[in-house]
Design a protein around this motif. Sequence first.
Motif, mmCIF file in Angstrom:
data_model
loop_
_atom_site.group_PDB
_atom_site.id
_atom_site.type_symbol
_atom_site.label_atom_id
_atom_site.label_comp_id
_atom_site.label_asym_id
_atom_site.label_seq_id
_atom_site.Cartn_x
_atom_site.Cartn_y
_atom_site.Cartn_z
ATOM 1 N N ASN A 68 0.814 -1.141 0.037
ATOM 2 C CA ASN A 68 -0.117 -0.078 0.002
ATOM 3 C C ASN A 68 0.949 1.169 -0.077
ATOM 4 O OD1 ASN A 68 -1.742 2.203 0.546
ATOM 5 N ND2 ASN A 68 -3.108 0.725 1.681
ATOM 6 N N CYS A 69 1.082 1.953 -1.181
ATOM 7 C CA CYS A 69 1.746 3.209 -1.281
ATOM 8 C C CYS A 69 1.686 4.271 -0.370
ATOM 9 C CB CYS A 69 1.920 3.461 -2.687
ATOM 10 S SG CYS A 69 2.294 2.076 -3.887
ATOM 11 N N ALA A 70 0.447 4.388 0.302
ATOM 12 C CA ALA A 70 -0.082 5.479 1.027
ATOM 13 C C ALA A 70 0.857 5.678 2.164
ATOM 14 C CB ALA A 70 -1.524 4.957 1.320
ATOM 15 N N GLU A 71 1.215 4.002 2.622
ATOM 16 C CA GLU A 71 2.040 4.232 3.742
ATOM 17 C C GLU A 71 3.376 4.721 3.771
ATOM 18 O OE1 GLU A 71 2.497 0.263 5.151
ATOM 19 O OE2 GLU A 71 0.301 -0.185 4.797
ATOM 20 N N TYR A 72 3.893 5.081 2.636
ATOM 21 C CA TYR A 72 5.177 5.735 2.410
ATOM 22 C C TYR A 72 5.159 7.006 1.602
ATOM 23 C CZ TYR A 72 6.295 1.096 3.932
ATOM 24 O OH TYR A 72 6.330 -0.180 4.727
ATOM 25 N N ALA A 73 4.027 7.656 1.424
ATOM 26 C CA ALA A 73 3.685 8.581 0.371
ATOM 27 C C ALA A 73 4.778 9.872 0.697
ATOM 28 C CB ALA A 73 2.288 9.010 0.580
ATOM 29 N N ASP A 74 4.957 10.053 2.177
ATOM 30 C CA ASP A 74 5.784 11.381 2.431
ATOM 31 C C ASP A 74 7.216 11.007 2.374
ATOM 32 O OD1 ASP A 74 3.400 12.704 2.655
ATOM 33 O OD2 ASP A 74 3.125 11.960 4.763
ATOM 34 N N ASN A 75 7.663 9.953 1.996
ATOM 35 C CA ASN A 75 9.236 9.591 2.032
ATOM 36 C C ASN A 75 9.433 8.799 0.889
ATOM 37 O OD1 ASN A 75 11.831 8.893 2.872
ATOM 38 N ND2 ASN A 75 11.454 8.561 4.755
ATOM 39 N N PRO A 76 9.642 9.584 -0.221
ATOM 40 C CA PRO A 76 10.086 8.840 -1.418
ATOM 41 C C PRO A 76 11.292 7.804 -1.446
ATOM 42 C CG PRO A 76 10.288 11.163 -1.780
ATOM 43 C CD PRO A 76 9.623 10.964 -0.593
ATOM 44 N N GLY A 108 6.987 -13.511 -10.040
ATOM 45 C CA GLY A 108 5.630 -13.459 -9.715
ATOM 46 C C GLY A 108 5.174 -12.029 -10.012
ATOM 47 N N MET A 109 4.177 -11.710 -8.948
ATOM 48 C CA MET A 109 3.256 -10.461 -9.271
ATOM 49 C C MET A 109 3.695 -9.487 -8.153
ATOM 50 S SD MET A 109 -0.817 -10.167 -10.267
ATOM 51 C CE MET A 109 -0.404 -11.270 -11.912
ATOM 52 N N LEU A 110 3.585 -8.238 -8.378
ATOM 53 C CA LEU A 110 3.691 -7.169 -7.269
ATOM 54 C C LEU A 110 2.363 -6.132 -7.842
ATOM 55 C CD1 LEU A 110 5.227 -5.363 -5.296
ATOM 56 C CD2 LEU A 110 6.424 -4.178 -7.165
ATOM 57 N N PHE A 111 1.737 -6.106 -6.373
ATOM 58 C CA PHE A 111 0.411 -5.212 -6.574
ATOM 59 C C PHE A 111 0.736 -3.906 -5.880
ATOM 60 C CE2 PHE A 111 -4.044 -5.025 -4.347
ATOM 61 C CZ PHE A 111 -4.293 -3.711 -5.347
ATOM 62 N N LEU A 112 0.736 -2.688 -6.278
ATOM 63 C CA LEU A 112 1.224 -1.590 -5.664
ATOM 64 C C LEU A 112 -0.274 -0.809 -5.495
ATOM 65 C CD1 LEU A 112 4.246 -0.224 -7.514
ATOM 66 C CD2 LEU A 112 3.795 -1.544 -5.218
ATOM 67 N N ASP A 113 -0.874 -0.836 -4.625
ATOM 68 C CA ASP A 113 -2.283 -0.315 -4.204
ATOM 69 C C ASP A 113 -2.068 1.141 -3.980
ATOM 70 O OD1 ASP A 113 -5.000 -0.115 -3.745
ATOM 71 O OD2 ASP A 113 -5.036 -1.401 -2.105
ATOM 72 N N GLU A 114 -3.223 2.014 -4.085
ATOM 73 C CA GLU A 114 -3.150 3.439 -3.841
ATOM 74 C C GLU A 114 -1.800 3.899 -4.647
ATOM 75 O OE1 GLU A 114 -5.456 5.071 -2.438
ATOM 76 O OE2 GLU A 114 -6.510 3.251 -1.722
ATOM 77 N N VAL A 115 -1.612 3.826 -5.621
ATOM 78 C CA VAL A 115 -0.450 4.098 -6.473
ATOM 79 C C VAL A 115 -0.266 5.458 -6.766
ATOM 80 C CG1 VAL A 115 -1.325 3.469 -8.748
ATOM 81 C CG2 VAL A 115 1.141 3.490 -8.415
ATOM 82 N N HIS A 116 -1.283 6.280 -6.649
ATOM 83 C CA HIS A 116 -1.426 7.839 -6.747
ATOM 84 C C HIS A 116 -0.809 8.415 -5.669
ATOM 85 C CE1 HIS A 116 -4.987 6.931 -4.550
ATOM 86 N NE2 HIS A 116 -4.741 7.760 -3.755
ATOM 87 N N ARG A 117 -0.676 7.616 -4.646
ATOM 88 C CA ARG A 117 0.111 8.291 -3.430
ATOM 89 C C ARG A 117 1.797 8.317 -3.653
ATOM 90 N NH1 ARG A 117 -3.017 8.830 1.314
ATOM 91 N NH2 ARG A 117 -1.318 10.032 1.840
ATOM 92 N N LEU A 118 2.201 7.763 -4.763
ATOM 93 C CA LEU A 118 3.833 7.633 -4.809
ATOM 94 C C LEU A 118 4.035 9.241 -5.285
ATOM 95 C CD1 LEU A 118 4.340 4.450 -7.361
ATOM 96 C CD2 LEU A 118 4.832 5.082 -4.841
ATOM 97 N N GLY A 119 3.322 10.099 -5.957
ATOM 98 C CA GLY A 119 3.860 11.276 -6.266
ATOM 99 C C GLY A 119 4.659 11.226 -7.596
ATOM 100 N N ALA A 120 5.035 12.239 -8.080
ATOM 101 C CA ALA A 120 5.681 12.435 -9.260
ATOM 102 C C ALA A 120 7.095 11.825 -9.163
ATOM 103 C CB ALA A 120 6.066 13.887 -9.694
#
Length: 813
Positions: A68-76, A108-120
């Motif tokens: 879940n990308c939201a957990e690391y949105a503020d720390n790229p 295998g497969m990698l699922f990145l949820d809430e990917v919009h929280r990655l930022g630019a």
Amino acid sequence: MSAVIGSKQSLFSQIKRMKAAARYPGVGLPVLLTGPTGSGKSYLARVYYDYCVYQGYLDQSSSFVHLNCAEYADNPELLASILFGYKRGAYTGADKDSQGLFDQADNGMLFLDEVHRLGAKGQEKLFEYLDNGTISPLGETKSGHQVNVRLIFATTENIQSNFLQTFIRRIPVQVEVPGINERTQFERESLTKLFFLNQSKRINRPIQLSKQVLSILTSQHYDSNVGQMKNYITLTVASALSKAKDDAGPLKVVVGDLPSDIWSNNETEGIRLRLNGDGTFITIRQEMSLQQLVDDDADQDNQIRCIFTRIVGLYNQLGISAQFMKASTDLINTLSDEMIFSNVIDRGEVPLDLMKRMMQAKLDSLEDSFSVKFSGNSLVVIAYFFYYRQFNYWVLSAQTHAVLNEISTKLAQDDARIATFTDEIIKMTRSALSLPVDVVDTLFLQLYLHEAVKVTKDNSIRCLVLAHGYSTASSIANVVNRLVGYTALGCIDMPLDISVETIGQKVSDYIASNQISSGLILMVDMGSLSGIHKYIHGTIDFPIGIITNVSTQSALSVVDQVAHHKAIDEIVKHTAQTVYTEGRTIYPQEVKKNLIITCCNTGIGTANQIKQLLDSSFAEKIDVVVNAYEYSLVSDPNQMAAIKRTYNVLAIVGTVDPHAEGITFIPLEKLILGENSEALLHDLGVVADKHEVEDIVTTILHNFTIERVLNSLTILDATAVMDAIDVVMSRFVELSGQVLGNPQRMALYVHISCMVERLIRNEPITTYDWKHANIDTNIFQEIKSALSVLEAKYSVTVPKAEVAYIYDIIHGN
């Protein structure tokens, strides 16, 4: 993935695209799931992984890694180390190498949820893998290393405003997952049953579920999507458990167990109406599967299957008889109503609107070619059927298929005309839409068209509905015709911006193609059309009744009076008085519009293009109508007699002489060469003075240069196609020793250029009157050999019928 609820309805096209992404070579194509929170994106991502394993695209031991990308949105930087790993010494505290999620998901497969929280910045860090298939751990000083990871992303946000366009371009498969409120009734009911089944397994006892509870939960609006539905069901089961007298036996769930939020979120009247429903129960046992609970006969595809199973039963009982035809067409009409009036889910790869436009073009072509009219909602019914046909989910036994084939064969033998219409529509469906078709499709069309192309009884007053809207007039006509049991009403659907002149032309065409002797009643939707008779061309030797504010009621009243042989004036007056419409009767005058006919033996398309060139030449300078007709119609004395009753026919312009008695034929190639202008001067002399006619002839000669004609008739480059045809003609002269005159060359330029376009569009002419043909086989083969130049240049194959028509042009037939 076909087991996913909605895989045949609201998620049909989405799952089809995901399967295509999985099949793509290498690591497949990256997939982006969009949709509101709680719509099931995470579940669908997991199902996608299971599908890849099941199909062998991934190994059984491969990993499904979820972040879940939201957990690391503020720390790229931290996110980068988690995704790609890091090298010892990459930062303070990095005392050893560490693998990232990409390495864990390798193969295998990698699922990145809430990917919009990655930022630019976070999105840019994925470019290296998306572009090259390599990753570089944080602190890596060498080039990156290769990994094989299938990627699937999910977001709740708008794609255009929350992602870099450079990132979105790298995600070719974007799948929108609808929220629960956008799912079909069948899907919501299936989800409700699934969650109660899960509760039954959790409490380890059967659940007796009130159908009223099922109805209320299915109809509820859920602000928080599937999660809210699950919570309501959990609370409902908890309430029922608290009231249960013992811990054994089935748990009864009734309306009183529903959470209070449901009552406060709905209007009292709506709930009251739902409570008037079924008071019975369904039993859900913990060992059951969802398939055992779901009534898949409620699904549209399986309704089609059920209808045709019943038709087989009728045939086994009645054979091909009047009783069988009546019962079977009733079933088809019932199915048609169900398809049209059910909620349409936009799940097809061919959209419904496009399907309607393509079917409209085909039905118009059949009407022009065979001089028939399709009554009622033919367009809408056939378009809806083939729209549902895209999903291709009905399953019939081999025995049922054999019986349906037997029925279809016998119907084709009994009515060759309906068989021809069916074959034409099936052919278009296969070639233009690339849809798989079988005997179910053929038999549906045969049974539906059995009634849809019936002709109105001769010598009776004709009735025609004209209304604005895509299918307003045809809907009224369909209802009335089915109520009275025969085709009593014709119809013309009109766009809102249509001119009165165009409407008048459509009515004129209707009159020209129908034998009308006792009168015509026009039922229109606007008072402004009460003067429509002024725009009708041709000889009107019968009275016309006009009734405004048409409705199903007024149309049914008119048809009933016609059936009782009432006079037209009496019908108009009675309808105006009883149904509160306005009406008037106009009696005929002996005035004929002057007509120039255009035709071509290869089809109506070329005739229409010649018509447009003539229209632009006349430019309203003279009082002449130019109409395009099928060659077969113009060459038929009976059909021409009907046209002459409506029009004063001045001349025929075309590629091949239809030999219409008493009418001048002007070959198209003569206009191109500037010949036959004297004949045109003579024919137009009845409608204009000498100076006006000479001016028009000059304009025609300018418009009918060979380059302008070819550019009007085809999409091909005129110069290039003329060069190619020159080579063909030179090759033929070389092989045969014959000399081609200028008229033949001009005719071949026009005909062959149109032929090439037809072949490129995959619309060849495949029929020819071989029975009465007298063809020299040597010359035929020489023509075919010469045409090989075109076949190579345009990558087409010229069929025998097309070669035969070229033979006729060369020999002046």
